[in-house]
Design an enzyme around this catalytic site. Structure first.
Site, PDB file in Angstrom:
ATOM      1  N   THR A 159       0.888  -1.155   0.000  1.00 60.22           N
ATOM      2  CA  THR A 159       0.000   0.000   0.000  1.00 60.22           C
ATOM      3  C   THR A 159       0.923   1.199   0.000  1.00 60.22           C
ATOM      4  OG1 THR A 159      -1.802  -1.089   1.211  1.00 60.22           O
ATOM      5  CG2 THR A 159      -1.614   1.259   1.534  1.00 60.22           C
ATOM      6  N   ARG A 187     -13.974  -7.015  -2.630  1.00 59.81           N
ATOM      7  CA  ARG A 187     -13.374  -6.880  -1.303  1.00 59.81           C
ATOM      8  C   ARG A 187     -12.864  -5.442  -1.090  1.00 59.81           C
ATOM      9  NH1 ARG A 187      -7.880  -5.422   0.492  1.00 59.81           N
ATOM     10  NH2 ARG A 187      -7.533  -6.451   2.474  1.00 59.81           N
ATOM     11  N   VAL A 188     -13.152  -4.877   0.071  1.00 50.32           N
ATOM     12  CA  VAL A 188     -12.661  -3.544   0.423  1.00 50.32           C
ATOM     13  C   VAL A 188     -11.707  -3.683   1.601  1.00 50.32           C
ATOM     14  CG1 VAL A 188     -13.303  -1.239   1.224  1.00 50.32           C
ATOM     15  CG2 VAL A 188     -14.803  -2.467  -0.364  1.00 50.32           C
ATOM     16  N   GLY A 189     -10.567  -3.058   1.500  1.00 57.00           N
ATOM     17  CA  GLY A 189      -9.584  -3.120   2.580  1.00 57.00           C
ATOM     18  C   GLY A 189      -9.710  -1.944   3.535  1.00 57.00           C
ATOM     19  N   ASP A 190      -8.638  -1.692   4.252  1.00 50.04           N
ATOM     20  CA  ASP A 190      -8.628  -0.670   5.296  1.00 50.04           C
ATOM     21  C   ASP A 190      -8.324   0.732   4.775  1.00 50.04           C
ATOM     22  OD1 ASP A 190      -6.074  -2.041   4.768  1.00 50.04           O
ATOM     23  OD2 ASP A 190      -5.257  -0.488   6.075  1.00 50.04           O
ATOM     24  N   THR A 209      -0.197   0.251   6.597  1.00 57.08           N
ATOM     25  CA  THR A 209      -0.064  -0.729   5.513  1.00 57.08           C
ATOM     26  C   THR A 209       0.007  -2.123   6.119  1.00 57.08           C
ATOM     27  OG1 THR A 209       1.575  -1.613   3.931  1.00 57.08           O
ATOM     28  CG2 THR A 209       2.378   0.026   5.465  1.00 57.08           C
ATOM     29  N   GLY A 210      -0.649  -3.069   5.474  1.00 58.91           N
ATOM     30  CA  GLY A 210      -0.663  -4.430   6.009  1.00 58.91           C
ATOM     31  C   GLY A 210      -1.989  -5.093   5.705  1.00 58.91           C
ATOM     32  N   GLY A 212      -5.478  -5.783   5.500  1.00 61.82           N
ATOM     33  CA  GLY A 212      -6.567  -4.849   5.734  1.00 61.82           C
ATOM     34  C   GLY A 212      -7.641  -5.347   6.678  1.00 61.82           C
TER      35      GLY A 212
HETATM   36  N1  GLY Z   1      -3.762  -2.555   3.461  1.00 62.20           N
HETATM   37  C1  GLY Z   1      -4.199  -2.794   2.175  1.00 62.20           C
HETATM   38  C2  GLY Z   1      -5.280  -3.767   2.097  1.00 62.20           C
HETATM   39  O1  GLY Z   1      -5.324  -4.748   2.837  1.00 62.20           O
HETATM   40  O2  GLY Z   1      -6.124  -3.577   1.275  1.00 62.20           O
END
Ligand code: GLY
Length: 291
Positions: A159, A187-190, A209-210, A212
């Site tokens: 990210t 899918r939606v991340g963080d 970052t990591g 999500g």
């Molecule tokens: N941190 C990015 C994701 O998991 O989408």
């Protein structure tokens, strides 16, 4: 006092790409710094820095993003202004060049915080963002290889993000990603969700970052910001949440953060996280692959 910190994603990096990634984050920090140095705002600085990273095909954001299970790039991005708590984000957008700019437009031109999927793309087109294919040949080749060996493997996401403090004491954060390779479509991340992968207040700005799903469940960026607001240093606040994430989920993350005095926090539990920063009277940028 002005300050900028950027990251290019915590995770697994090919040895051959590390120098390029460090050069990329340095360029992005310089783009943000130039905005701040010429009197621009923190929001413009993080926007400029994240655009530079989205346009660099080495990073998993914008051009060069990883592909989902069906071989498409679905992009997430979020941006937040600390002084007003204004926030904007887009999730699962396809065929846009700079999702961070669309997120900013959501923040500034709508009464929404998050737009997702086809309607977010329609909004982008209505706002004049051209059709653009962010998929590179290198990512397509990696996707084929990843799909062939995917059984049981937990693929590490990357990210990009930036946090900045401007000359008027305002903080901002922006984060952008292609998300997890081979992710489920939709899918939606963080990254686009305020408080999960991106957050800013009057006293703290955070980009994470990591993995999500874990950061969403921990409200990781908000948790770090709250600790900073309680008087903890950015470094200590980020390290504490990284430790919690590793203990609770076994999930290493990376974080950059700033407080309103320009103190910097940079941590990662992965082998690398290209990052660069410059604060106050520093006479140059510092740029590294790992802390
Ligand atoms: N941190 C990015 C994701 O998991 O989408």
């Amino acid at each position: 006092m002005i300050a900028i910190v950027v990251h290019g994603g915590a995770g697994r990096w090919d040895e051959t790409e590390r120098d390029g990634a460090v050069a990329g984050v340095r360029c992005a920090a310089a783009a943000g710094w130039q905005v701040l140095e010429s009197g621009g705002g923190a929001l413009d600085a993080v926007t400029a820095a994240v655009i530079a990273l989205e346009d660099d095909p080495l990073f998993n954001a914008g051009t060069g993003s990883v592909l989902n299970a069906e071989g498409d790039a679905e992009l997430d991005a979020g941006i937040m202004a600390g002084d007003t708590l204004a926030a904007g984000g887009v999730a699962c957008v396809r065929r846009v060049r700079n999702p961070v700019l669309v997120a900013r437009r959501v923040m500034e031109a709508t009464d929404c915080v998050l737009l997702a999927g086809a309607e977010a793309v329609r909004f982008a087109r209505d706002q004049g963002f051209a059709d653009y294919d962010p998929v590179t040949g290198r990512r397509r080749a990696r996707w084929r290889a990843a799909r062939a060996r995917q059984a049981g493997e937990r693929l590490v996401p990357g990210t990009v993000g930036a946090v900045a403090l401007d000359g008027n004491g305002r903080l901002a954060a922006a984060t952008s990603t292609g998300g997890r390779e081979l992710k489920r479509p939709g899918r939606v991340g963080d990254s686009p969700v305020p408080g999960a992968g991106n957050y800013a207040t009057a006293q703290a700005a955070v980009s994470a970052t990591g993995w999500g799903e874990f950061m969403l469940r921990m409200a990781a960026a908000k948790t770090i910001a709250t600790r900073i607001e309680s008087g903890e240093s950015p470094q200590s606040a980020a390290a504490a949440v990284l430790e919690d994430m590793e203990r609770i989920f076994g999930a290493p993350i990376g974080v950059i953060c700033l407080d309103a005095r320009g103190a910097v926090g940079i941590v990662h539990g992965t082998e690398g996280m290209p990052h660069a920063w410059r604060s106050g009277g520093d006479d140059d940028f510092k740029a590294r692959f790992a802390t």
